[in-house]
Design a protein around this motif. Structure first.
Motif, PDB file in Angstrom:
ATOM      1  N   ARG A 135       7.907 -45.564 -24.008  1.00 46.21           N
ATOM      2  CA  ARG A 135       8.538 -44.262 -23.744  1.00 46.21           C
ATOM      3  C   ARG A 135       9.057 -44.183 -22.309  1.00 46.21           C
ATOM      4  O   ARG A 135      10.127 -43.622 -22.051  1.00 46.21           O
ATOM      5  N   LYS A 149      12.192 -46.224 -22.148  1.00 44.31           N
ATOM      6  CA  LYS A 149      13.297 -45.494 -22.775  1.00 44.31           C
ATOM      7  C   LYS A 149      13.832 -44.424 -21.823  1.00 44.31           C
ATOM      8  O   LYS A 149      15.056 -44.262 -21.681  1.00 44.31           O
ATOM      9  N   GLU A 150      12.949 -43.698 -21.184  1.00 45.76           N
ATOM     10  CA  GLU A 150      13.359 -42.652 -20.236  1.00 45.76           C
ATOM     11  C   GLU A 150      14.151 -43.257 -19.079  1.00 45.76           C
ATOM     12  O   GLU A 150      15.159 -42.699 -18.630  1.00 45.76           O
ATOM     13  N   LYS A 159      15.818 -46.131 -19.128  1.00 41.80           N
ATOM     14  CA  LYS A 159      17.085 -46.648 -19.658  1.00 41.80           C
ATOM     15  C   LYS A 159      18.105 -45.522 -19.844  1.00 41.80           C
ATOM     16  O   LYS A 159      19.322 -45.748 -19.743  1.00 41.80           O
ATOM     17  N   LEU A 169       9.553 -50.197 -28.719  1.00 45.96           N
ATOM     18  CA  LEU A 169      10.843 -49.715 -28.228  1.00 45.96           C
ATOM     19  C   LEU A 169      11.790 -49.384 -29.389  1.00 45.96           C
ATOM     20  O   LEU A 169      12.453 -48.340 -29.383  1.00 45.96           O
ATOM     21  N   LEU A 177      11.299 -46.224 -31.117  1.00 46.96           N
ATOM     22  CA  LEU A 177      11.807 -45.089 -30.342  1.00 46.96           C
ATOM     23  C   LEU A 177      13.337 -45.067 -30.315  1.00 46.96           C
ATOM     24  O   LEU A 177      13.940 -44.269 -29.603  1.00 46.96           O
ATOM     25  N   VAL A 216      15.333 -47.627 -29.321  1.00 48.20           N
ATOM     26  CA  VAL A 216      15.905 -48.427 -28.233  1.00 48.20           C
ATOM     27  C   VAL A 216      16.247 -49.818 -28.765  1.00 48.20           C
ATOM     28  O   VAL A 216      15.365 -50.547 -29.219  1.00 48.20           O
ATOM     29  N   THR A 258      16.693 -53.521 -28.826  1.00 50.27           N
ATOM     30  CA  THR A 258      15.953 -54.496 -28.025  1.00 50.27           C
ATOM     31  C   THR A 258      16.119 -55.904 -28.575  1.00 50.27           C
ATOM     32  O   THR A 258      16.190 -56.099 -29.791  1.00 50.27           O
TER      33      THR A 258
END
Length: 253
Positions: free
Chosen positions: A45, A48-49, A51, A101, A104, A106, A108
């Motif tokens: 998380r 992700k924040e 990114k 990831l 969520l 993202v 990857t």
């Protein structure tokens, strides 16, 4: 950091592309070994924040929560075999982080220095850069593919290869670099900034000497900070004063 509409102010971002170095122990949580899915999700998380600011992110994760090559070698195991086992441990950690990831949302990719096409792509520098340019998080697994090299050295080597602006060194149980171990010396002094040569001369526990020298030769700054406090990855990526910075900033930025 966030404007009145709840959107990131991208101009605050200090770097364009970074390598985040995570220790294997960071994925183990309080249990100290293995992989704690809740901890991995929490780190995912944060990534992700981070990114979401538009930063291009590559990750190198260690394997010490599963196996340490040096520990095996110290007990009589062939050093090369022990190190290869450690590389495989990093692949397990990388796949766990990739799964968290992607859960969520993202995108990857895992690239391994040891070919294992059934589970990950082989490491190809130009392909890794292309993934980053397309907004994917790239996780570099299996170290350098060679024994006798640490994942610290992997982080420094990959950072140089993909022309990263900095290495974000996320440490467990450490919020920066000290002149002595603060766990045993209450008067230990924390450094705000250090030069590479000082790290090498004083034997400070930032990275091993090979990794530090690689960063020095390629002018890649190392930001050392604690992974234990939520939000620190984003703070480091935005260039906020956190932890210890080794080598200043690349190209004078």
């Amino acid at each position: 950091m966030i404007d009145e509409r709840g959107l990131f102010r991208f101009e605050c971002r200090k770097y364009k592309r970074v390598v985040i170095k995570l220790s294997g122990e960071a994925l183990a949580g309080a249990q100290g070994y293995g992989i704690d899915p809740a901890v991995v999700e929490s780190i995912a998380r944060e990534i992700k924040e981070t990114k979401a600011t538009g930063l291009e992110i590559a990750i190198v994760v260690g394997g010490g929560n599963i196996w340490r090559g040096l520990a095996g070698s110290a007990k009589g195991m062939d050093r090369a075999s022990a190190d290869y086992m450690g590389m495989l441990a990093t692949v397990m950690n990388s796949l766990a982080l990739q799964d968290a990831l992607e859960n969520l949302g993202v995108d990857t990719r895992v690239q391994t220095a040891i070919e294992m096409r059934q589970v990950a792509e082989p490491y190809i520098r130009r392909r890794a850069i292309r993934h980053l340019e397309k907004g994917r998080v790239v996780i570099f697994a299996a170290g350098t593919g060679n024994p006798y090299f640490s994942t610290d050295t992997t982080a420094a080597l990959r950072a140089a290869e993909i022309e990263a602006d900095a290495i974000l060194m996320a440490k467990k149980n450490a919020d920066g670099v000290y002149d002595s171990d603060p766990r045993y010396n209450p008067d230990a002094k924390k450094f705000k900034e250090l030069e590479y040569i000082e790290v090498l001369k004083r034997g400070l526990g930032v990275m091993d000497s090979t990794a530090t020298t690689l960063c020095m030769d390629n002018k890649i700054p190392i930001i050392v900070f604690s992974i234990d406090e939520p939000g620190n990855i984003l703070k480091a990526a935005l260039g906020q004063e956190i932890g210890t910075i080794v080598g200043g900033t690349k190209n004078g930025h």
